[in-house]
Scaffold this motif. Structure first.
Motif, short mmCIF file in Angstrom:
data_model
loop_
_atom_site.label_atom_id
_atom_site.label_comp_id
_atom_site.label_asym_id
_atom_site.label_seq_id
_atom_site.Cartn_x
_atom_site.Cartn_y
_atom_site.Cartn_z
N MET A 1 0.94 -1.18 -0.04
CA MET A 1 0.03 -0.01 0.01
C MET A 1 1.09 1.33 -0.03
O MET A 1 1.92 1.37 0.73
N PHE B 1 -2.98 4.61 1.65
CA PHE B 1 -3.14 4.89 3.11
C PHE B 1 -3.92 5.91 3.46
O PHE B 1 -4.88 5.75 4.35
N GLU C 1 -3.83 -2.41 12.59
CA GLU C 1 -4.02 -3.53 11.30
C GLU C 1 -2.89 -3.16 10.29
O GLU C 1 -2.66 -4.29 9.53
N ASN C 2 -2.28 -1.84 10.28
CA ASN C 2 -1.26 -1.62 9.30
C ASN C 2 0.11 -1.26 9.63
O ASN C 2 0.69 -0.68 8.98
N LEU D 1 3.58 -1.59 7.90
CA LEU D 1 3.97 -0.78 6.64
C LEU D 1 5.08 0.16 6.60
O LEU D 1 5.30 0.58 7.82
#
Length: 172
Positions: free
Chosen positions: A1, A6, A63-64, A67
């Motif tokens: 992503m 994002f 959740e991300n 990254l």
């Protein structure tokens, strides 16, 4: 992503909650990574609104967090109102606030200046027009580095109404 995707996801989360996402960004401040989300709604924002949005955005961040641009989860989240001197980021912001006074900072000189303060007369895809010092100033959007609304506390002028300076405009 990507970072852009994002930030679009954060915008979508805020919008689904019924708020306007004025701006979302990731930046380093005082040596720490900050995810900043500015929200607004008709009638203004309160602490409960910020808390609600913060909870939903924080879940998305958790959740991300792997990254690369989130510094391995070492960041902090700030959700707030844009404030009374709201920043202007997009052409749509300048269109929405036509008739209001704004300060615009430029990345290069225009008429020997890098900062203009005046009434927003109009805006389109390529430029905004400000009434400054009795003259219409055409500012290409591509050289705008930043802008914000100006609030002036004055008992005899309602800051939510268009400025009366339009009547004093002089021809070039």
């Amino acid at each position: 992503m990507t970072i852009e995707n994002f930030l679009e996801q954060i915008d979508l989360i805020v919008t689904k909650l019924g708020y306007e996402c004025v701006h979302a960004s990731i930046k380093t401040e005082f040596g720490r990574l900050k995810v900043q989300v500015l929200i607004d709604t008709l009638g203004g924002i309160n602490a409960g609104d910020c808390e609600l949005v913060s909870g939903h955005v924080n879940k998305f961040l958790d959740e991300n967090q792997d990254l690369p641009f989130l510094n391995n989860g070492r960041y902090y989240l700030e959700v707030s109102s844009p404030g009374i001197e709201r920043p202007l980021y997009k052409i749509a912001d300048y269109v929405r606030f036509q008739g209001r006074e704004a300060r615009v900072r430029l990345s290069e000189l225009l008429d020997g200046r890098k900062t203009f303060t005046g009434e927003i007369l109009s805006a389109d895809d390529s430029q905004i027009i400000l009434l400054c010092d009795g003259r219409d100033i055409q500012i290409p959007f591509e050289i705008i580095k930043g802008g914000n609304l100006i609030f002036r506390f004055n008992d005899d002028k309602d800051n939510n109404k268009p400025s009366k300076t339009r009547n004093r405009r002089t021809k070039k």
